[in-house]
Design a protein around this motif. Structure first.
Motif, PDB file in Angstrom:
ATOM      1  N   TYR A  17       0.699  -0.973  -0.133  1.00  0.00           N
ATOM      2  CA  TYR A  17      -0.039  -0.016  -0.038  1.00  0.00           C
ATOM      3  C   TYR A  17       0.776   1.820   0.049  1.00  0.00           C
ATOM      4  O   TYR A  17       0.394   2.453  -0.962  1.00  0.00           O
ATOM      5  CB  TYR A  17      -0.760   0.367   1.773  1.00  0.00           C
ATOM      6  CG  TYR A  17      -1.644   0.671   1.005  1.00  0.00           C
ATOM      7  CD1 TYR A  17      -3.204   1.083   0.710  1.00  0.00           C
ATOM      8  CD2 TYR A  17      -1.816   2.190   1.749  1.00  0.00           C
ATOM      9  CE1 TYR A  17      -4.002   2.049   0.170  1.00  0.00           C
ATOM     10  CE2 TYR A  17      -2.357   3.005   2.105  1.00  0.00           C
ATOM     11  CZ  TYR A  17      -3.687   3.305   1.237  1.00  0.00           C
ATOM     12  OH  TYR A  17      -5.326   4.010   1.572  1.00  0.00           O
ATOM     13  N   TYR A  18       2.121   0.787   1.113  1.00  0.00           N
ATOM     14  CA  TYR A  18       2.222   2.733   0.925  1.00  0.00           C
ATOM     15  C   TYR A  18       3.595   2.655   0.647  1.00  0.00           C
ATOM     16  O   TYR A  18       4.374   3.843  -0.066  1.00  0.00           O
ATOM     17  CB  TYR A  18       3.080   3.345   2.442  1.00  0.00           C
ATOM     18  CG  TYR A  18       1.898   2.862   3.679  1.00  0.00           C
ATOM     19  CD1 TYR A  18       1.156   4.129   3.747  1.00  0.00           C
ATOM     20  CD2 TYR A  18       1.687   1.701   4.130  1.00  0.00           C
ATOM     21  CE1 TYR A  18       0.348   4.465   4.268  1.00  0.00           C
ATOM     22  CE2 TYR A  18       0.537   1.965   5.445  1.00  0.00           C
ATOM     23  CZ  TYR A  18      -0.635   3.159   5.336  1.00  0.00           C
ATOM     24  OH  TYR A  18      -1.396   3.868   6.000  1.00  0.00           O
ATOM     25  N   ASP A  47      -1.608   0.590  14.270  1.00  0.00           N
ATOM     26  CA  ASP A  47      -1.532   0.549  15.949  1.00  0.00           C
ATOM     27  C   ASP A  47      -0.431  -0.216  17.209  1.00  0.00           C
ATOM     28  O   ASP A  47      -0.200   0.308  17.212  1.00  0.00           O
ATOM     29  CB  ASP A  47      -2.699   0.159  16.357  1.00  0.00           C
ATOM     30  CG  ASP A  47      -3.736   0.696  15.784  1.00  0.00           C
ATOM     31  OD1 ASP A  47      -4.021   1.767  15.730  1.00  0.00           O
ATOM     32  OD2 ASP A  47      -5.330   0.041  15.801  1.00  0.00           O
ATOM     33  N   LEU A  48      -0.322  -0.907  15.877  1.00  0.00           N
ATOM     34  CA  LEU A  48       1.313  -1.854  16.325  1.00  0.00           C
ATOM     35  C   LEU A  48       2.408  -1.308  16.353  1.00  0.00           C
ATOM     36  O   LEU A  48       3.511  -2.389  16.600  1.00  0.00           O
ATOM     37  CB  LEU A  48       1.329  -3.412  15.759  1.00  0.00           C
ATOM     38  CG  LEU A  48      -0.076  -4.020  15.803  1.00  0.00           C
ATOM     39  CD1 LEU A  48       0.311  -5.223  15.172  1.00  0.00           C
ATOM     40  CD2 LEU A  48      -0.153  -4.991  17.412  1.00  0.00           C
ATOM     41  N   GLY A  49       2.814   0.104  15.342  1.00  0.00           N
ATOM     42  CA  GLY A  49       3.811   0.628  15.435  1.00  0.00           C
ATOM     43  C   GLY A  49       4.705   0.167  14.355  1.00  0.00           C
ATOM     44  O   GLY A  49       5.458   0.155  13.629  1.00  0.00           O
ATOM     45  N   ILE A  50       4.303  -0.819  13.138  1.00  0.00           N
ATOM     46  CA  ILE A  50       4.917  -1.199  12.016  1.00  0.00           C
ATOM     47  C   ILE A  50       4.993   0.084  10.591  1.00  0.00           C
ATOM     48  O   ILE A  50       5.815  -0.294  10.373  1.00  0.00           O
ATOM     49  CB  ILE A  50       3.762  -2.172  11.044  1.00  0.00           C
ATOM     50  CG1 ILE A  50       4.086  -3.650  12.404  1.00  0.00           C
ATOM     51  CG2 ILE A  50       4.962  -3.060   9.913  1.00  0.00           C
ATOM     52  CD1 ILE A  50       2.593  -5.291  11.985  1.00  0.00           C
ATOM     53  N   VAL A  51       3.793   1.085  10.284  1.00  0.00           N
ATOM     54  CA  VAL A  51       4.097   1.857  10.292  1.00  0.00           C
ATOM     55  C   VAL A  51       3.282   3.375  11.078  1.00  0.00           C
ATOM     56  O   VAL A  51       3.286   3.315  11.664  1.00  0.00           O
ATOM     57  CB  VAL A  51       2.838   1.722   8.743  1.00  0.00           C
ATOM     58  CG1 VAL A  51       2.369   3.133   8.378  1.00  0.00           C
ATOM     59  CG2 VAL A  51       3.100   0.585   7.972  1.00  0.00           C
ATOM     60  N   GLU A  52       4.461   4.000  10.993  1.00  0.00           N
ATOM     61  CA  GLU A  52       4.704   5.207  11.035  1.00  0.00           C
ATOM     62  C   GLU A  52       4.443   6.468   9.438  1.00  0.00           C
ATOM     63  O   GLU A  52       4.745   6.312   9.050  1.00  0.00           O
ATOM     64  CB  GLU A  52       5.780   5.632  12.208  1.00  0.00           C
ATOM     65  CG  GLU A  52       5.692   5.279  13.603  1.00  0.00           C
ATOM     66  CD  GLU A  52       7.313   4.792  14.227  1.00  0.00           C
ATOM     67  OE1 GLU A  52       7.813   5.786  13.939  1.00  0.00           O
ATOM     68  OE2 GLU A  52       8.006   4.229  15.136  1.00  0.00           O
ATOM     69  N   ILE A  53       3.689   7.486  10.224  1.00  0.00           N
ATOM     70  CA  ILE A  53       3.148   8.885   9.459  1.00  0.00           C
ATOM     71  C   ILE A  53       4.127   9.344   9.949  1.00  0.00           C
ATOM     72  O   ILE A  53       3.346  10.028  10.787  1.00  0.00           O
ATOM     73  CB  ILE A  53       1.716   8.282   9.055  1.00  0.00           C
ATOM     74  CG1 ILE A  53       0.840   7.206   8.644  1.00  0.00           C
ATOM     75  CG2 ILE A  53       2.089   9.400   7.777  1.00  0.00           C
ATOM     76  CD1 ILE A  53      -0.288   6.547   8.371  1.00  0.00           C
ATOM     77  N   ILE A  54       4.873   9.763   8.896  1.00  0.00           N
ATOM     78  CA  ILE A  54       5.787  10.970   9.152  1.00  0.00           C
ATOM     79  C   ILE A  54       5.416  12.772   9.059  1.00  0.00           C
ATOM     80  O   ILE A  54       5.528  12.011   7.674  1.00  0.00           O
ATOM     81  CB  ILE A  54       6.756  11.184   9.772  1.00  0.00           C
ATOM     82  CG1 ILE A  54       7.454   9.949  10.624  1.00  0.00           C
ATOM     83  CG2 ILE A  54       7.252  12.345  10.080  1.00  0.00           C
ATOM     84  CD1 ILE A  54       8.189   9.535  10.993  1.00  0.00           C
TER      85      ILE A  54
END
Length: 312
Positions: A17-18, A47-54
């Motif tokens: 996706y990203y 939620d699990l921190g696998i993906v971080e949107i900065i």
């Protein structure tokens, strides 16, 4: 699925996706699940921190945190902060920022109330749009006639604003201040003046300057000269908005000037749905704080130095 396999799937979905730019529907078809489940996987990955949107806004929008702090502290709808350049350069850029904000919120058919002063003059100078607003009407919130600094009077400013976007405007044929409280009452009963103020109270938007204490007021000095000191108890005055001098609580100050000035009443100003205050300068910090304390504006446009001082 057990957690290790579930975790592996979350990573795979997130990459698709990203990183690869696949749509949720495309991922669902490839993985063999529903699109709604892909959406849940993506949420779980965050939620699990696998993906971080900065959001990298420090260079593009360096004042977002500063603006947010002031918005939360004073309960404002929005703060717009510009770099501090000092002197007339800051005032010019402030006018440009305010004109840009006005165009963002303005809708055809609306009425816009306008005060006076050097900062509002910069707003009028900066306003420009390829779109015309033939059913927008600009209306003065304060009086202003005479030969002194005609360019910063409300009548001149509303005319210039209207011309810039092919809008309509009204003129207020009254001075800033008259000789007595009784003279003000007579002026305010005149149909031509009464009609303009009635329209002003129906404004959808007001854009106003915020002035410092009387010694910093160009208009006060223009009308009163060096005699202005006899009109004011300095200890009671934090600044002015629409030439209403206010105390530190944002309430009308006890001064003979306020009894004689031709302007929209502060309580009427509060009833306008969106009031935008435009001001900067350390000498105006006390006045801006008083305006915010009195809930007289919903949006503040200022510069970095002033914004930081508002947090002290």
């Amino acid at each position: 699925m057990n957690f290790p396999e579930d975790s592996r799937l979350l990573v795979k979905v997130a990459h698709m996706y990203y990183e690869e730019g696949a749509t949720q529907s495309q991922i669902a078809d490839e993985i063999g699940v529903s699109r709604s489940l892909i959406s849940k996987y993506l949420s779980k990955a965050r939620d699990l921190g696998i993906v971080e949107i900065i959001i990298h806004d420090d260079k593009i929008h360096p004042y977002r945190q500063l603006e947010g702090k002031i918005e939360r502290l004073y309960g404002l709808r929005e703060v717009v902060c510009i770099p501090n350049l000092g002197g007339e350069s800051s005032k010019s850029r402030l006018g440009a920022a305010a004109s840009k904000y006005l165009l963002r919120v303005l809708k055809d058919g609306q009425t816009v109330g306008v005060s006076a002063g050097t900062t509002l003059y910069e707003v009028a100078k900066a306003l420009s749009s390829p779109q015309s607003y033939p059913s927008v009407t600009f209306v003065p919130l304060v009086g202003g006639m005479g030969n002194e600094r005609m360019d910063i009077h409300a009548n001149h400013i509303v005319a210039q604003l209207a011309e810039s976007i092919q809008a309509q405007y009204k003129l207020l044929h009254a001075p800033v201040v008259v000789d007595s409280k009784e003279a003000k009452e007579v002026f305010m009963r005149q149909h031509s003046i009464l009609n303009v103020f009635e329209l002003a109270t129906q404004s959808d938007i007001a854009i106003v300057g915020i002035g410092g204490t009387p010694e910093y007021s160009t208009m006060v000095k223009s009308y009163l000269g060096q005699d202005y000191q006899g009109y004011f108890d300095k200890g009671d005055i934090a600044g002015d908005i629409c030439y209403n001098f206010i105390n530190i609580k944002g309430q009308s100050a006890d001064s003979s000037w306020n009894e004689k000035v031709i302007t929209l009443d502060l309580e009427k100003l509060k009833e306008i749905p969106l009031v935008v205050g435009v001001a900067c300068g350390i000498e105006k910090v006390q006045a801006i704080k008083a305006t915010l304390e009195g809930r007289l504006i919903e949006v503040l446009i200022t510069d970095e130095e002033t914004a930081k001082a508002l947090l002290d």
